[in-house]
Write an enzyme that holds these catalytic residues in place. Structure first.
Site, PDB file in Angstrom:
ATOM      1  N   GLU A   1     144.776 -67.003   6.065  1.00  0.00           N
ATOM      2  CA  GLU A   1     144.136 -68.257   5.670  1.00  0.00           C
ATOM      3  C   GLU A   1     142.925 -68.583   6.550  1.00  0.00           C
ATOM      4  OE1 GLU A   1     145.093 -71.223   3.700  1.00  0.00           O
ATOM      5  OE2 GLU A   1     146.408 -70.033   2.430  1.00  0.00           O
TER       6      GLU A   1
ATOM      7  N   GLY B   1     107.010 -76.755  27.755  1.00  0.00           N
ATOM      8  CA  GLY B   1     107.698 -75.589  28.307  1.00  0.00           C
ATOM      9  C   GLY B   1     108.002 -74.504  27.291  1.00  0.00           C
ATOM     10  N   GLY B   2     109.280 -74.101  27.285  1.00  0.00           N
ATOM     11  CA  GLY B   2     109.714 -72.990  26.446  1.00  0.00           C
ATOM     12  C   GLY B   2     109.590 -73.271  24.963  1.00  0.00           C
TER      13      GLY B   2
ATOM     14  N   ILE C   1     118.343 -84.298  31.967  1.00  0.00           N
ATOM     15  CA  ILE C   1     118.032 -85.728  32.059  1.00  0.00           C
ATOM     16  C   ILE C   1     117.057 -86.139  30.955  1.00  0.00           C
ATOM     17  CG2 ILE C   1     117.120 -87.572  33.506  1.00  0.00           C
ATOM     18  CD1 ILE C   1     119.744 -86.340  34.500  1.00  0.00           C
TER      19      ILE C   1
ATOM     20  N   TYR D   1     143.771 -82.584   2.563  1.00  0.00           N
ATOM     21  CA  TYR D   1     144.942 -83.457   2.524  1.00  0.00           C
ATOM     22  C   TYR D   1     145.666 -83.335   3.848  1.00  0.00           C
ATOM     23  CZ  TYR D   1     146.847 -78.946   0.897  1.00  0.00           C
ATOM     24  OH  TYR D   1     147.159 -77.611   0.755  1.00  0.00           O
TER      25      TYR D   1
ATOM     26  N   LYS E   1     118.444 -94.898  19.363  1.00  0.00           N
ATOM     27  CA  LYS E   1     118.461 -96.360  19.410  1.00  0.00           C
ATOM     28  C   LYS E   1     117.514 -96.943  18.362  1.00  0.00           C
ATOM     29  CE  LYS E   1     117.222-100.350  22.261  1.00  0.00           C
ATOM     30  NZ  LYS E   1     116.857-100.867  23.595  1.00  0.00           N
TER      31      LYS E   1
ATOM     32  N   HIS F   1     152.985 -72.042  10.384  1.00  0.00           N
ATOM     33  CA  HIS F   1     153.697 -73.316  10.526  1.00  0.00           C
ATOM     34  C   HIS F   1     153.923 -73.658  12.000  1.00  0.00           C
ATOM     35  CE1 HIS F   1     154.153 -73.642   6.244  1.00  0.00           C
ATOM     36  NE2 HIS F   1     154.722 -72.453   6.186  1.00  0.00           N
TER      37      HIS F   1
ATOM     38  N   LYS G   1     109.516 -83.759  33.065  1.00  0.00           N
ATOM     39  CA  LYS G   1     108.473 -83.341  32.121  1.00  0.00           C
ATOM     40  C   LYS G   1     108.411 -84.247  30.894  1.00  0.00           C
ATOM     41  CE  LYS G   1     111.523 -79.466  30.879  1.00  0.00           C
ATOM     42  NZ  LYS G   1     111.605 -77.997  30.837  1.00  0.00           N
TER      43      LYS G   1
END
Length: 539
Positions: free
Chosen positions: A340, A35-36, A126, A229, A137, A288, A66
């Protein structure tokens, strides 16, 4: 681990795919795509074969099928060290596959709570998910990549290892693939939950299904990154994502690593910006955990300016959150103040160049889709069409669990109880203030004027002290402002402090045994007093 000779590339997000494909082709890897992806590679003159040559079958059902093919998955799942497996592949003419590069249809980004089911179904990937899981796997023998940001590191690793990618790197990418699949499935599950609630409500059920606090919960935490930290340098810290789809995707660029406190403040900025407001551009500065400035506007640069002006002293070194893409004008305004962290849906390449001059500045990009989805969730919750997310707090006694405070005020829940009426000009500030006050630590009081928070007193054991701090922060700007309290006034002393500062309207929940004294004092001082239905404590 063996050299990579055959690769399958099937991606929706084509960022850097031609770069990776060109490198692999030069290294002698046979590329197969559909496809694309195939079109993208060929348009960049990267030699690639149609996937049909590998599978012997064509895509069918308008592209729904596909990559789901027997030959493909045999080539992915065969154990190369099992002679019987390899003889089976050879007897059936099936080619082993060594590399899979895949990412999925953008379900989370494209599908909202309001999306129709038929449209959402077409965006459920899918084949891509199956490819990723099969490759992951068999990761010792099949390398899998699901993130375009990993393409260039892989090229570098390939060069360093002469194409023989070691076990540890393969395992890292396989783990990332399974996490990617899990997050994708959770986004689909969440949408299906919203859809079920919507369908039940349309069917005329008196009460929509809601998320119950179960007798047993299982959460899986996965470490996403180590932090410099914890709250203090002597404490270790890390960021973990949660299995139940409660984590928002993000990317950090620039500066040094994020600390525990940086993430806390960035989270506070994101939560405030994701709320629905009557203006399109939202900006806030968090210090804070508490917002020290917040504004909504029709102009993005002005929203940033006014958020910083809310408390310019406290804004120094704070975390800025915005609800919109940061481009050059916004970046130039941001660069005027030492900050920050910046949290935004997106940073343009030009804005990144401007902000790169700030060597310590961290940029947290959350993605436009994530912010919009969270805002739609808030709206859906208030319409009874979505589950309310849960908030967890660890204590020595166990975990406290509650629903997030997302309830928005309804017009019939706002009651003027004073002799002085609420003038129409104050209604926008009232609604804005009720959305913002929930993000300030209790006891909290904040002053609002012209859709901007101009002073806040947060985290005070006494409400009158919170009021004093808020009015002192506002200074002369307090004249003609609207004050919002996160809970009721236990005494009339806060009314007197507010009047002395020039506040015109007081907004608070009712519930004090001295409500009548508070109202009487407001009347005596010619102030407008408004009671609302809900308290907004934050501890």
């Amino acid at each position: 681990m063996g050299r990579i000779e055959t690769a399958v590339l099937s991606v929706f997000d084509k960022t850097w795919i031609s770069t990776l494909g060109r490198f692999l082709a030069k290294e002698g890897v046979a590329l197969y795509s559909s496809g694309g992806t195939l079109g993208e590679l060929r348009s960049k003159r990267v030699p690639a074969n149609a996937l049909e040559k590998l599978t012997g079958g064509k895509e069918i059902l308008d592209g729904r099928v596909k990559t789901l093919h027997y030959n493909l998955y045999a080539g992915l799942l065969a154990d190369r060290e099992n002679k019987k497996h390899m003889r089976t592949l050879e007897s059936q003419g099936i080619r082993p596959i060594d590399l899979v590069v895949v990412n999925f249809y953008p379900f989370r980004e494209e599908v909202k709570a309001s999306t129709e089911m038929a449209e959402a179904q077409e965006l459920i990937d899918i084949g891509g998910v199956t490819l990723a899981r099969a490759a992951a796997k068999n990761f010792p023998q099949v390398l899998v990549l699901v993130d375009p940001d990993d393409y260039k590191p892989l090229i570098q690793q390939w060069k360093e290892q002469n194409g023989d990618i070691p076990y540890e790197i393969r395992l890292k990418y396989a783990k990332k693939a399974f996490a990617y699949c899990r997050a994708y499935d959770e986004a689909i599950e969440n949408y299906f939950s919203y859809s079920a609630i919507k369908r039940a409500k349309k069917a005329g059920k008196a009460e929509p299904e809601v998320l119950e606090l179960e007798g047993h919960m299982e959460l899986t935490f996965s470490r996403a990154r180590n932090l410099r930290y914890g709250e203090n340098p002597h404490q270790r810290g890390a960021l973990y994502t949660v299995s139940q789809g409660l984590s928002v995707p993000f990317k950090v660029t620039g500066g040094k690593g994020m600390s525990y406190n940086n993430f806390q403040d960035a989270a506070g900025a994101f939560r405030l910006c994701r709320m629905p407001y009557e203006k399109p551009f939202v900006a806030c500065v968090v210090k804070h955990i508490n917002p020290c400035g917040a504004a909504i506007d029709d102009d993005s640069v002005r929203a940033i300016q006014r958020a910083k002006e809310g408390d310019p002293i406290s804004a120094y070194g704070g975390v800025l959150g915005v609800s919109f893409e940061v481009d050059v004008p916004e970046a130039n305004e941001i660069a005027k103040t030492y900050l920050e962290v910046i949290v935004a849906p997106k940073f343009s390449p030009e804005a990144l160049r401007v902000l790169s001059a700030k060597k310590k500045l961290r940029l947290v990009e959350i993605g436009k889709g994530a912010l919009e989805q969270e805002r739609e969730r808030v709206i859906a919750v208030n319409e009874g069409m979505a589950e309310i997310p849960l908030h967890f707090t660890r204590t020595p006694f166990g975990f406290l669990v509650q629903e997030e405070d997302l309830k928005l005020p309804k017009p019939h829940e706002i009651e003027v109880v004073s002799d002085v009426p609420l003038r129409p000009q104050y209604k926008p500030d009232l609604m804005f203030g009720l959305s913002v006050i929930r993000f300030l630590k209790s006891n909290s009081v904040a002053l609002f004027k012209d859709l901007m928070m101009i002073g806040a007193g947060a985290g005070q054991p006494s409400r009158v002290d919170a009021t004093r701090i808020a009015t002192e922060k506002a200074g002369r700007r307090a004249a003609g402002s609207l004050l919002v309290s996160d809970a009721f006034f236990p005494f009339a002393d806060s009314v007197e402090v507010a009047h002395k500062a020039g506040v015109s309207v007081l907004v608070a929940p009712s519930g004090s045994i001295r409500d009548h004294e508070v109202i009487d004092r407001a009347n005596a001082l010619k102030l407008c007093m408004v009671f609302v239905a809900d308290r907004h404590f934050l501890h």
